[in-house]
Enzyme design. Sequence first.
Site, PDB file in Angstrom:
ATOM      1  N   LYS A  72      55.733  15.030 -36.322  1.00 24.37           N
ATOM      2  CA  LYS A  72      54.832  15.168 -35.552  1.00 24.37           C
ATOM      3  C   LYS A  72      53.539  14.523 -35.854  1.00 24.37           C
ATOM      4  O   LYS A  72      53.070  15.030 -36.999  1.00 24.37           O
ATOM      5  CB  LYS A  72      54.575  16.537 -35.018  1.00 24.37           C
ATOM      6  CG  LYS A  72      53.050  16.849 -34.358  1.00 24.37           C
ATOM      7  CD  LYS A  72      52.995  18.045 -33.944  1.00 24.37           C
ATOM      8  CE  LYS A  72      51.575  18.365 -33.355  1.00 24.37           C
ATOM      9  NZ  LYS A  72      50.878  19.844 -32.932  1.00 24.37           N
ATOM     10  N   ASP A  85      43.991  16.324 -32.715  1.00 27.46           N
ATOM     11  CA  ASP A  85      44.597  17.513 -31.469  1.00 27.46           C
ATOM     12  C   ASP A  85      43.394  18.085 -31.104  1.00 27.46           C
ATOM     13  O   ASP A  85      42.745  18.949 -31.691  1.00 27.46           O
ATOM     14  CB  ASP A  85      45.533  18.222 -32.259  1.00 27.46           C
ATOM     15  CG  ASP A  85      46.038  19.384 -30.859  1.00 27.46           C
ATOM     16  OD1 ASP A  85      45.602  19.087 -29.593  1.00 27.46           O
ATOM     17  OD2 ASP A  85      46.527  20.215 -31.120  1.00 27.46           O
ATOM     18  N   LYS A 120      40.320  23.044 -27.278  1.00 29.17           N
ATOM     19  CA  LYS A 120      40.331  23.874 -28.325  1.00 29.17           C
ATOM     20  C   LYS A 120      38.655  24.563 -28.355  1.00 29.17           C
ATOM     21  O   LYS A 120      37.753  23.603 -28.253  1.00 29.17           O
ATOM     22  CB  LYS A 120      40.714  23.223 -29.575  1.00 29.17           C
ATOM     23  CG  LYS A 120      42.078  23.171 -29.953  1.00 29.17           C
ATOM     24  CD  LYS A 120      42.474  22.618 -31.387  1.00 29.17           C
ATOM     25  CE  LYS A 120      43.924  22.467 -31.535  1.00 29.17           C
ATOM     26  NZ  LYS A 120      44.669  23.418 -31.365  1.00 29.17           N
ATOM     27  N   ASP A 161      47.049  17.277 -37.861  1.00 26.92           N
ATOM     28  CA  ASP A 161      47.896  17.565 -36.968  1.00 26.92           C
ATOM     29  C   ASP A 161      48.870  16.341 -36.999  1.00 26.92           C
ATOM     30  O   ASP A 161      49.968  16.467 -36.224  1.00 26.92           O
ATOM     31  CB  ASP A 161      47.351  17.702 -35.296  1.00 26.92           C
ATOM     32  CG  ASP A 161      48.306  18.625 -34.508  1.00 26.92           C
ATOM     33  OD1 ASP A 161      48.951  19.688 -35.329  1.00 26.92           O
ATOM     34  OD2 ASP A 161      48.214  18.815 -33.178  1.00 26.92           O
ATOM     35  N   ASP A 212      47.319  21.796 -24.890  1.00 22.68           N
ATOM     36  CA  ASP A 212      47.096  22.249 -26.399  1.00 22.68           C
ATOM     37  C   ASP A 212      48.502  22.250 -26.990  1.00 22.68           C
ATOM     38  O   ASP A 212      48.635  22.239 -28.263  1.00 22.68           O
ATOM     39  CB  ASP A 212      46.214  23.148 -26.738  1.00 22.68           C
ATOM     40  CG  ASP A 212      45.606  23.328 -28.246  1.00 22.68           C
ATOM     41  OD1 ASP A 212      45.824  22.090 -28.781  1.00 22.68           O
ATOM     42  OD2 ASP A 212      45.006  24.265 -28.491  1.00 22.68           O
ATOM     43  N   GLU A 226      50.865  20.222 -26.984  1.00 22.07           N
ATOM     44  CA  GLU A 226      51.131  18.918 -27.025  1.00 22.07           C
ATOM     45  C   GLU A 226      52.414  18.400 -27.974  1.00 22.07           C
ATOM     46  O   GLU A 226      53.207  17.584 -27.708  1.00 22.07           O
ATOM     47  CB  GLU A 226      49.807  18.036 -27.064  1.00 22.07           C
ATOM     48  CG  GLU A 226      49.599  17.693 -28.578  1.00 22.07           C
ATOM     49  CD  GLU A 226      49.376  18.943 -29.553  1.00 22.07           C
ATOM     50  OE1 GLU A 226      48.774  20.021 -28.840  1.00 22.07           O
ATOM     51  OE2 GLU A 226      49.489  18.614 -30.576  1.00 22.07           O
ATOM     52  N   ARG A 238      54.909  19.527 -28.957  1.00 17.85           N
ATOM     53  CA  ARG A 238      56.437  19.854 -28.444  1.00 17.85           C
ATOM     54  C   ARG A 238      56.953  18.762 -27.608  1.00 17.85           C
ATOM     55  O   ARG A 238      57.844  18.340 -27.405  1.00 17.85           O
ATOM     56  CB  ARG A 238      56.671  21.445 -28.027  1.00 17.85           C
ATOM     57  CG  ARG A 238      55.717  21.913 -26.794  1.00 17.85           C
ATOM     58  CD  ARG A 238      55.972  23.124 -26.610  1.00 17.85           C
ATOM     59  NE  ARG A 238      54.724  23.834 -27.540  1.00 17.85           N
ATOM     60  CZ  ARG A 238      54.692  25.221 -27.633  1.00 17.85           C
ATOM     61  NH1 ARG A 238      55.464  25.829 -26.716  1.00 17.85           N
ATOM     62  NH2 ARG A 238      54.070  25.620 -28.328  1.00 17.85           N
TER      63      ARG A 238
END
Length: 464
Positions: free
Chosen positions: A228, A233, A240, A251, A310, A312, A314
């Site tokens: 990933k 993010d 967030k 991230d 959020d 995201e 996956r």
Amino acid sequence: MNINLTTTSNSDLKVEFIQNSELKKYSQYKTLKKTGFSAEQDSICFLHESSLLVCGIENSDADNARSVISSAIKAIKSSNYKSVSINVNEENIQAIVEGIILGGYEFNNYKSNPKKTKLKNISLVCSDILKLQTAFEEAIIIAEATAYTRDIVNMTPEDLNPPSFADLAKKLAKENSLECTILGEKALAKEKMGSMLAVGRASRHDSKLIHLAYKPKNAKKIISLVGKGLTYDSGGLSLKPAASMVTMKMDKAGGCAVLGMMKAVSELKLDVEVHMFIGAVENMIGGDAYKPDDVLVSRNGKTIEVRNTDAEGRLVLADVLDYAQDKVKADYLFDFATLTGACMVAVGQYTTGIMGHSNKLKHNFYQSANNSGELVASLPFNKHLKKQLKSGIADLSNMSSKPYGGAITAGLFLDNFIKEENKDKWLHFDIAGSAYTETPWDCNVYGGTGAGVRVVSDFLKGIK
Ligand code: BES
Ligand code: ZN
Ligand code: ZN
């Protein structure tokens, strides 16, 4: 800083380990007693008149050596000693190299006037160089690959964005003779990667899928590593809170970890073919942003209801995992992701959560974690949690309907994108806690830790 393996110690300072139970027998006991030093694990004491640095350890386990050497090296680096020697043996050489390189790691790229250390030479002293040479060289390669991963994790989101991430991968590919393929948004659209593309839509940077391959002759196995690579993010429209957004440059740590693994395997010259796939994307807000309520069509045809922008990671991994499985018929498929805050709640911030269907493979990783000094714990799938990903409008929701077991439901989401024939070949590593730290622990210092690189290098070294 130069680290060498030698049989003769000739240095300004000597490092010695001592356990509490041996303290009274120690030649310098009288002086040590005056200082109040009791050989507690990770405590250190300079005896300048004797040119000694005494390090407390609980017992002779390699983990203890790594940890205390990490404290020792920081103190030595800020002293005026120019050279130091440490006795090593077969059991602790790897841990001591890691303590020196990773415990002494500093990231100063954004400091205008970084402190310079006087330390030039570290001698690892042993009785038989030939016996330790290979372990020494391998430990250096793996620790340096871990430090490389840290360097990239620590870069700011302004400097390390999807296109510059791809450039870094290209550079590594060139230096280490790896094959390199980069897909930009046009190519991703051709591949019908609607799930990954949605996440990056509001970013000013083009999303990239980065594929590197290390293909030695006579490879015993083929391994695919997926990372990933969210270079930032913000949470997207499900924004967030301000405090949670700080550190979200990390991230991308899964992507940075798999890049570090490619550096390690190619320098170790292992007899395994390894492919790396990074989904490099930035999750931002704007008029063009994907929204809660959208339904995305992923590469494998499954539709996904977005209930939280959020969640995201996956969405990116769904498409990259599907692509990786089509491109390479691998014997093992591992993904690395700072996927859920829930993983930290479940296992703490020091431990990587491992998920998958094969208990055997998970057991192999417990062993590799033990060998490498990383911490892993298994989080078990079950059919009840799987139901929590049902959607009223699409095949799948990107968020669980219940607030518990969030690390596992994220893993189960990914499971929807693992082909039947690969179920037992796949493991998902949630490194949300273990990839980054703001307080030092073991050989980790402020910032990226390089989680994943050491444990996977050990696993790959063990492939027969
Ligand atoms: N990147 C985060 C997970 C994360 C959180 C990593 C903290 C490291 C530290 C991920 O994209 C995320 O935001 N996940 C959500 C999922 C939720 C919306 C279902 C989370 O964990 O809260
Ligand atoms: Zn997120
Ligand atoms: Zn994320």
